[in-house]
Design an enzyme around this catalytic site. Structure first.
Site, PDB file in Angstrom:
ATOM      1  N   LYS A   1       6.934  -2.558  -1.605  1.00 28.18           N
ATOM      2  CA  LYS A   1       6.705  -1.788  -2.835  1.00 28.18           C
ATOM      3  C   LYS A   1       6.197  -0.380  -2.522  1.00 28.18           C
ATOM      4  O   LYS A   1       6.476   0.563  -3.257  1.00 28.18           O
ATOM      5  CB  LYS A   1       5.744  -2.548  -3.752  1.00 28.18           C
TER       6      LYS A   1
ATOM      7  N   SER B   1       3.528  -8.955 -11.296  1.00 27.17           N
ATOM      8  CA  SER B   1       2.872  -7.928 -10.493  1.00 27.17           C
ATOM      9  C   SER B   1       2.752  -6.555 -11.161  1.00 27.17           C
ATOM     10  O   SER B   1       2.125  -5.652 -10.613  1.00 27.17           O
ATOM     11  CB  SER B   1       3.590  -7.760  -9.149  1.00 27.17           C
TER      12      SER B   1
END
Length: 346
Positions: free
Chosen positions: A280, A235
């Site tokens: 996140k 990611s």
């Protein structure tokens, strides 16, 4: 009478002690995801052995993954910005060691893709060399079960080499069921050769029963080095690309800003979806980021059938940012070029 009371007290003490131990250490078939941290990419990356001293930072964001115990599960239920997932949903049924190996491969792949895309955007000489087929899974009925392992790289079949996993699959699929097949591969940096048989796969085709993907390596005169031991997953690809591009082009797109984000990166510059977008956002906001890039790809019809509540990474991130009441700008992107354009015009 006193002896009985003492015995009862002792039994109660032992019972409480045992229950406490179980609450603290009994592993449950769940994982707890929590916001990790946002890390300056310069702490894990060097380009041409030079130090990037420009103000601001590009940050990749991590999610903390913890094996659940009763007490940790209770903590997660009572704490905002935590997700609880089943072991199967988290690891896909892989062992902890295999799950870690796969995530390390995805991290390596994201780094290669980021280097390749950044150098391409900068107009530099770069190529992706095909190293072989990376083993992601071995079917239970495969005759290579226990021979090939996750993280091994298949370099040839019957002495033949290939330029892609597609070529390898095509070759093996034209062999007959029960045919002897010899596989050349690398395991723990050692070259090996073992034999097995062609089997019928679940999709009806012939094969050797391994899940695979291309294993490639960047080839360029420009030195780009990562040190991300202990960190896995794909990611960070988008943010790696932006940081490398800035340093290669000597173009300060950061302009002193602390920029965070998430998203995989493909060789064609597309930004792919990730897990834990909301968590996140929390991690990036805590570290004081002013901009957060997040994938905004449409949810497929297939995914909607599986999960009618499925939403885009951007929608998830936006909703979490609203809960946080953060001033951090949530920026949706589908390509690295969109992120570059945003930084140039804002």
């Amino acid at each position: 009478m006193k002896k009985k009371r003492s015995l009862v007290k002792w039994l109660i003490f032992v019972s409480v002690f045992v229950l406490l131990l179980l609450a603290l250490f009994l592993p449950l078939p769940y994982y707890i995801e929590m916001p990790g941290g946002a890390y300056d990419i310069r702490s894990v990356l060097t380009v041409d052995k030079k130090t990037d001293k420009e103000k601001g930072s590009y940050n990749f964001v991590a999610v903390s993954l913890v094996k659940a115990t009763p007490i940790k599960l209770l903590y997660a239920w009572l704490t905002p910005f935590t997700d609880i997932q089943s072991e199967q949903a988290t690891t896909g049924g892989y062992s902890d060691s295999d799950y870690m190996r796969i995530n390390q491969f995805y991290m390596e792949t994201s780094q290669n893709s980021a280097i390749y895309e950044a150098l391409n955007l900068a107009g530099k000489k770069v190529s992706l060399d095909y190293m072989g087929v990376y083993v992601l899974d071995v079917a239970k009925n495969s005759t290579f079960k226990g021979i090939l392992n996750i993280a091994d790289t298949v370099t040839g079949v019957n002495g033949k080499t290939f330029k892609s996993s597609k070529e390898l699959i095509n070759y093996v699929s034209h062999l007959s069921i029960g045919d002897k097949v010899t596989v050349q591969f690398e395991s723990n940096n050692k070259k090996q050769e073992k034999s097995g048989k062609v089997i019928k796969l679940k999709n009806g085709k012939n094969g050797i029963g391994i899940g695979l993907t291309d294993h490639t390596k960047v080839n360029s005169p420009i030195s780009v080095k990562f040190s991300t031991e202990g960190v896995g997953g794909p990611s960070a690809g988008l943010m790696f690309t932006l940081d490398i591009l800035d340093q290669i082009n000597n173009e300060d797109l950061r302009k002193g800003r602390n920029i965070a984000g998430t998203g995989t990166i493909d060789q064609d510059g597309k930004v792919g979806d990730i897990g834990g977008a909301g968590l996140k956002v929390v991690a990036a906001a805590k570290e004081g980021a002013s901009i957060f890039f997040v994938p905004n790809n449409p949810v497929s019809k297939e995914m909607k059938k599986i999960d009618p509540s499925a939403q885009t990474n951007y929608s998830e991130a936006k909703a979490e940012a609203k809960k946080l009441k953060t001033k951090m700008k949530i920026v949706p992107v589908t390509t690295v070029q969109e992120a570059i354009n945003y930084l140039k015009t804002h």
